[in-house]
Design a protein around this motif. Structure first.
Motif, PDB file in Angstrom:
ATOM      1  N   CYS A  13      40.661  51.784  10.781  1.00  0.00           N
ATOM      2  CA  CYS A  13      41.292  50.367  10.791  1.00  0.00           C
ATOM      3  C   CYS A  13      39.988  49.515  10.851  1.00  0.00           C
ATOM      4  O   CYS A  13      39.427  49.598  12.128  1.00  0.00           O
ATOM      5  CB  CYS A  13      42.466  49.699  10.936  1.00  0.00           C
ATOM      6  SG  CYS A  13      43.365  51.331  10.013  1.00  0.00           S
ATOM      7  N   CYS A  14      39.943  48.751  10.513  1.00  0.00           N
ATOM      8  CA  CYS A  14      38.896  47.166  10.639  1.00  0.00           C
ATOM      9  C   CYS A  14      39.700  46.008  10.299  1.00  0.00           C
ATOM     10  O   CYS A  14      40.540  45.573   9.445  1.00  0.00           O
ATOM     11  CB  CYS A  14      37.708  47.887  10.062  1.00  0.00           C
ATOM     12  SG  CYS A  14      36.702  46.382  10.190  1.00  0.00           S
ATOM     13  N   LYS A  15      39.214  45.442  11.509  1.00  0.00           N
ATOM     14  CA  LYS A  15      39.617  43.537  11.294  1.00  0.00           C
ATOM     15  C   LYS A  15      38.823  42.746  11.939  1.00  0.00           C
ATOM     16  O   LYS A  15      37.828  42.532  12.542  1.00  0.00           O
ATOM     17  CB  LYS A  15      41.281  43.617  12.337  1.00  0.00           C
ATOM     18  CG  LYS A  15      41.801  42.183  11.679  1.00  0.00           C
ATOM     19  CD  LYS A  15      43.179  42.564  12.748  1.00  0.00           C
ATOM     20  CE  LYS A  15      44.005  40.739  12.800  1.00  0.00           C
ATOM     21  NZ  LYS A  15      45.044  40.973  13.511  1.00  0.00           N
ATOM     22  N   ILE A  16      38.887  41.311  11.464  1.00  0.00           N
ATOM     23  CA  ILE A  16      37.765  41.028  11.867  1.00  0.00           C
ATOM     24  C   ILE A  16      38.710  40.142  13.111  1.00  0.00           C
ATOM     25  O   ILE A  16      39.891  39.968  13.197  1.00  0.00           O
ATOM     26  CB  ILE A  16      37.671  39.228  10.168  1.00  0.00           C
ATOM     27  CG1 ILE A  16      37.579  39.804   9.201  1.00  0.00           C
ATOM     28  CG2 ILE A  16      37.367  37.850  10.704  1.00  0.00           C
ATOM     29  CD1 ILE A  16      36.662  39.921   9.692  1.00  0.00           C
ATOM     30  N   THR A  17      37.741  39.649  13.945  1.00  0.00           N
ATOM     31  CA  THR A  17      38.156  38.318  15.077  1.00  0.00           C
ATOM     32  C   THR A  17      38.194  37.686  15.090  1.00  0.00           C
ATOM     33  O   THR A  17      38.205  36.768  14.155  1.00  0.00           O
ATOM     34  CB  THR A  17      36.286  39.733  16.407  1.00  0.00           C
ATOM     35  OG1 THR A  17      35.576  38.303  15.868  1.00  0.00           O
ATOM     36  CG2 THR A  17      36.170  41.050  16.029  1.00  0.00           C
ATOM     37  N   GLN A  18      38.892  37.042  16.386  1.00  0.00           N
ATOM     38  CA  GLN A  18      39.458  35.705  16.466  1.00  0.00           C
ATOM     39  C   GLN A  18      38.758  35.165  16.953  1.00  0.00           C
ATOM     40  O   GLN A  18      38.402  34.018  15.911  1.00  0.00           O
ATOM     41  CB  GLN A  18      40.736  36.134  17.538  1.00  0.00           C
ATOM     42  CG  GLN A  18      41.364  34.107  17.777  1.00  0.00           C
ATOM     43  CD  GLN A  18      42.304  34.715  16.484  1.00  0.00           C
ATOM     44  OE1 GLN A  18      42.482  35.474  15.993  1.00  0.00           O
ATOM     45  NE2 GLN A  18      42.550  33.458  15.989  1.00  0.00           N
ATOM     46  N   LYS A  19      37.217  34.987  17.007  1.00  0.00           N
ATOM     47  CA  LYS A  19      36.225  34.662  17.133  1.00  0.00           C
ATOM     48  C   LYS A  19      35.375  34.107  15.376  1.00  0.00           C
ATOM     49  O   LYS A  19      35.535  32.634  15.679  1.00  0.00           O
ATOM     50  CB  LYS A  19      35.279  35.276  17.640  1.00  0.00           C
ATOM     51  CG  LYS A  19      35.440  34.719  19.500  1.00  0.00           C
ATOM     52  CD  LYS A  19      34.184  35.571  19.968  1.00  0.00           C
ATOM     53  CE  LYS A  19      33.775  35.542  21.503  1.00  0.00           C
ATOM     54  NZ  LYS A  19      33.197  35.847  22.206  1.00  0.00           N
TER      55      LYS A  19
END
Length: 449
Positions: free
Chosen positions: A129-135
């Motif tokens: 899966c993929c998720k956007i980083t916090q930065k």
């Protein structure tokens, strides 16, 4: 009557003659066409050929390639954010890659930008899966906050656009296409327009109209530059009254007579962008083209990054009285505009606003977008940050999956290696090397269980 005998030799000679006559359109051999000349074809001079043969600005082309990767990353981020849990599987993203214009494998693209996308193994579904980083998420929130803080400037920008139009109206669809270039939020129709009804109002669901003109805003950006040139450089008024800043790309070849034509064009009077043609109708073609150049210059000056796609620019042709071949007109003035074909689109850039591929007068929205671009340019450098390990530990149960422990150990080991490289103290270096942070972390996990 003599008989013609078709011997094998005669048949061979006949076949050779037929091959010569029928193989090519022009007769190159034979006693009957030895005096014929081939017709010389005049080379085609069109907007397409001039676009291919123009002097290229490699720094601006490189910038457009980088911005294309950022646009693709933001488009994928938009698709991921639409999911219920804030993440999407790589299998699902691979089906969407053609919708965002991605022509490579989705996994290869995501792995190129670990500061933007976070790939992990789902502990339950056992798929990637993929998720956007916090930065990246923080920068997107910061961009939205900066845009909403500059609401007053945004309203003035919309008013100036409406004042540029012939009848004080704009099509909402055309405005939606350039909302990012103008620094508008996605919900500007429900957030900005209802609060400025004394300046703007929706005449119909697809038409935005201006309530009244503000003559204080009817000052083009080029007029401010002319005033500065006239007062600081002490140039003659005839040289600066109708002139434009000229900045040719490196390697531009000036042909004979070009300087004289450019000097005459700079002195040519024209109707300024915010002036109406009704009181002073234009019958000269050159003056009409110069007015369109002034409108395009002002339109690009109102954008955040001083650039706009040529395809979207064509939506304003009729409302701004620019019913000409815009690409051909832009190519006539390579010192004012530059058309970049990189980044899978033709983009018009205002040359005077850039120096060595960087914006000369940046704004707050551009600064935030530049930070996003820096994450793209970072690539795979400086990976293995503690925040990624913290996110994995916070998202899922530590005892549910043994692979999560291996990921945490691997990230912790990379952090220790980075500390070893940056620390100049040899004693501290040996001390950290002897300690195994991976083993300490795994032992602490077993004790907690």
């Amino acid at each position: 009557m003599a008989l013609i005998v078709f011997s094998p030799g005669n048949l061979h000679a006949l076949s050779v003659r037929l091959r010569i006559l029928g193989g090519s359109g022009a007769f190159q051999y034979g006693p009957f066409n030895c005096g014929m000349q081939r017709r010389w074809k005049k080379p085609v001079d069109s907007a397409r050929t001039r676009l291919e043969g123009r002097t290229r600005d490699h720094r601006l082309d490189k910038l457009m390639v980088q911005l294309r990767n950022l646009r693709l990353a933001l488009a994928l981020r938009e698709l991921i954010s639409q999911q219920r849990n804030g993440y999407a599987s790589l299998q699902l993203l691979s089906k969407w890659r053609h919708e965002v214009g991605l022509n490579i494998d989705i996994g290869a693209f995501l792995k190129k930008y670990p500061h933007v996308f976070q790939i992990y193994m789902h502990p339950v579904k056992r798929n990637h899966c993929c998720k956007i980083t916090q930065k990246m998420a923080d920068l997107i929130v910061e961009e939205d906050a900066v845009i909403r803080e500059n609401e007053i400037d945004t309203v003035q920008r919309l008013k100036k656009l409406l004042m540029l139009s012939t009848n004080g109206t704009l099509n909402m669809h055309a405005l939606w296409l350039v909302r990012r270039e103008l620094g508008l939020p996605d919900d500007y129709r429900s957030s900005i327009l209802p609060r400025c009804q004394h300046d703007l109002y929706l005449e119909s669901p697809d038409t935005l109209s201006l309530v009244s003109r503000d003559e204080k805003l009817a000052i083009a950006k080029i007029e401010q530059w002319r005033k500065k040139e006239y007062t600081e450089k002490w140039l003659a008024e005839s040289e600066t009254k109708y002139a434009f800043p000229i900045n040719f790309p490196t390697g531009f070849k000036i042909q004979k007579g070009f300087r004289e034509k450019l000097k005459n064009w700079q002195r040519l009077p024209y109707t300024k962008p915010y002036e109406k043609n009704d009181s002073h109708p234009i019958h000269n073609v050159e003056r009409l083209e110069k007015r369109i150049v002034g409108i395009l210059h002002e339109l690009l000056s109102l954008t955040v990054e001083k650039m706009i796609p040529l395809e979207r620019l064509s939506h304003f042709g009729r409302v701004f009285a620019m019913e000409v071949n815009l690409r051909e007109l832009l190519l006539k003035h390579p010192g004012i505009f530059y058309i970049s074909t990189k980044g899978s689109a033709q983009t018009v850039i205002l040359r005077e606003s850039y120096n060595k591929g960087c914006l000369i007068e940046p704004n707050r929205v551009h600064d935030v977008r530049r930070k996003m671009l820096d994450l793209i340019l970072s690539g795979c450098r400086s990976i293995g940050e503690p925040e990624s390990a913290a996110w994995v530990a916070e998202e899922y149960d530590q005892g549910s999956c043994h692979e999560l422990q291996n990921i945490m150990c691997h990230v912790d080991t990379e952090n220790s290696i980075l500390e070893l490289e940056t620390d100049s103290d040899s004693y501290r270096k040996r001390h950290i090397t002897e300690e195994l942070p991976c083993q300490h972390f795994c032992d602490s996990q077993e004790n907690s269980e």
